[in-house]
Design an enzyme around this catalytic site. Structure first.
Site, PDB file in Angstrom:
ATOM      1  N   LYS A  43       3.769  -8.864   4.663  1.00 37.92           N
ATOM      2  CA  LYS A  43       5.173  -9.215   4.925  1.00 37.92           C
ATOM      3  C   LYS A  43       5.307 -10.606   5.555  1.00 37.92           C
ATOM      4  CE  LYS A  43       7.187  -4.623   4.878  1.00 37.92           C
ATOM      5  NZ  LYS A  43       7.957  -3.580   5.584  1.00 37.92           N
ATOM      6  N   ARG A  98       0.840   2.072   5.590  1.00 36.04           N
ATOM      7  CA  ARG A  98       1.292   1.868   4.206  1.00 36.04           C
ATOM      8  C   ARG A  98       0.887   0.457   3.777  1.00 36.04           C
ATOM      9  NH1 ARG A  98       5.822  -0.128   1.461  1.00 36.04           N
ATOM     10  NH2 ARG A  98       6.410   1.075  -0.405  1.00 36.04           N
TER      11      ARG A  98
END
Length: 390
Positions: free
Chosen positions: A323, A357
């Site tokens: 991210k 995740r």
């Protein structure tokens, strides 16, 4: 001449000692002392906790004036073994003054410290996910699912609607169309018997369809704020990932702002947990939503103090894979963010995460194995070294 040595890992040394198997199972639970800082207890609750702790051989350290009830609230440090915790939790669950809630929070912390974390691998059946290598057509998705199973991935999270910053909602029809052949493959190959399947969706009909095809988890970025999503799950024995997001994917990163970050997320989780439980759904996983309506400072604070959310008593999921917060710390393209991802996820494990995740499952599985071994000090046993010296 007798030799005295401090043990870094008593549980491991008990195993090396070759105790009776039944005796080992009993003694291992006494080998480690857990310490918890418990804040803002009502004075009666603090003293009850002190008495109950002493009664089972543990202790709860309090300020000297607590016995005289000079303050309305007290904070203290609880020290106990895993074996002692079982007896204490049983007692606290029937006590007044908020001690029942303390018991459930302690139970969650202890569960985190004694269970091995899980890897959730990502399959994006989308043409526009932010990480290009994660975008899979139907054939590529099938192949990647089989690869993840071979790697030992415990959970596979499949999504057909991108929720990257700036993305728009995908239509229900489009989401179904993208999943159709993948679902047929999963059912035909009975993949649900080989790993846990998770559907990453905010669409009730998609969630229900996937549950009918053997999925065990529904991962909703909107945190089940749509009542129709909760209604769609009634009657199914599934887990629900409640993720916190401020705003919506299209607007969420324009100007994220909180009066009190932790209090607002706490309130959201409390509200959504209640909504799910009111409909008979009790298997819940919490996701703080890294990058979903948060600045870099918000994301870092949430990772650093992740353990705060263990008080709800549910597993915590963290997904920071590649991210943009990594780019904000050290400028790099999305293709070059694996190292930063591993750093964030290992810190998350240290601070209370139970599920990670990620896109790069093979690398994460290796990192997790090394991290878990280090946490449990399963290498360079000192007693074995001593035997070799003798």
């Amino acid at each position: 001449m007798a030799f005295v040595q401090y043990l870094e890992n008593c549980e491991r040394e008990l195993k090396n000692l070759q105790c009776d198997p039944m005796g080992y199972q009993i003694l291992r639970k006494k080998s480690k002392v857990f310490c918890f800082f418990i804040q803002h207890l009502k004075a009666p609750a603090a003293n009850i906790l002190k008495q109950e702790s002493l009664a089972i051989g543990a202790d709860f350290a309090l300020p000297r004036d607590a016995i005289c009830y000079q303050q309305e609230f007290y904070s203290g440090i609880l020290m106990l073994t895993l074996s002692q915790s079982k007896a204490l939790l049983k007692k606290l669950k029937i006590q007044p003054f908020g001690l029942k809630q303390v018991a459930f929070a302690l139970e969650s912390h202890l569960r985190f410290h004694t269970q091995k974390p899980k890897i959730m691998g990502i399959i994006n059946a989308t043409p526009d996910s932010f990480y290009q290598d994660s975008r899979k057509n139907t054939q590529e998705a099938k192949q990647r699912i089989l690869e993840m199973i071979e790697e030992g991935v415990e959970i596979i999270d499949i999504g057909a609607a991108s929720t990257r910053p700036g993305s728009a909602w995908v239509s229900e029809e489009e989401e179904h169309a993208r999943l159709k052949e993948i679902l047929q493959f999963l059912k035909q190959e009975k993949i649900y018997e080989r790993t846990t399947l998770s559907i990453d969706t905010y669409t009730p009909s998609v969630a229900r369809k996937c549950l009918d095809f053997g999925f065990g988890i529904v991962n909703d970025i909107t945190g089940f704020t749509n009542k129709a999503m909760i209604q769609a799950l009634q009657g199914y024995d599934c887990e629900c990932v409640v993720m916190h997001m401020q705003g919506n994917p299209k607007e969420m990163q324009k100007n994220p702002h909180y009066q009190n970050l932790f209090l607002e997320i706490d309130n959201f989780f409390e509200q959504q947990i209640r909504a799910l439980k009111d409909c008979g759904i009790s298997k819940i996983i919490l996701d703080i939503g890294i990058g979903f309506g948060k600045t870099l400072e918000h994301n870092c604070a949430l990772i650093k103090h992740l353990g705060h959310f263990l008080h709800f008593g549910y597993p915590l999921l963290v997904g920071a894979s590649r991210k943009s917060m990594i780019d904000k710390i050290t400028p790099c393209n999305v293709e070059d963010r694996l190292s930063g991802t591993l750093a964030i996820h290992l810190e998350s494990l240290k601070n209370g995460a139970s599920i990670i995740r990620c896109h790069d499952t093979k690398e994460h599985i290796q990192a997790l194995k090394v991290w878990f071994a280090l946490q449990n000090a399963e290498i360079n046993a000192p007693s074995q070294q001593l035997k070799e010296r003798q």
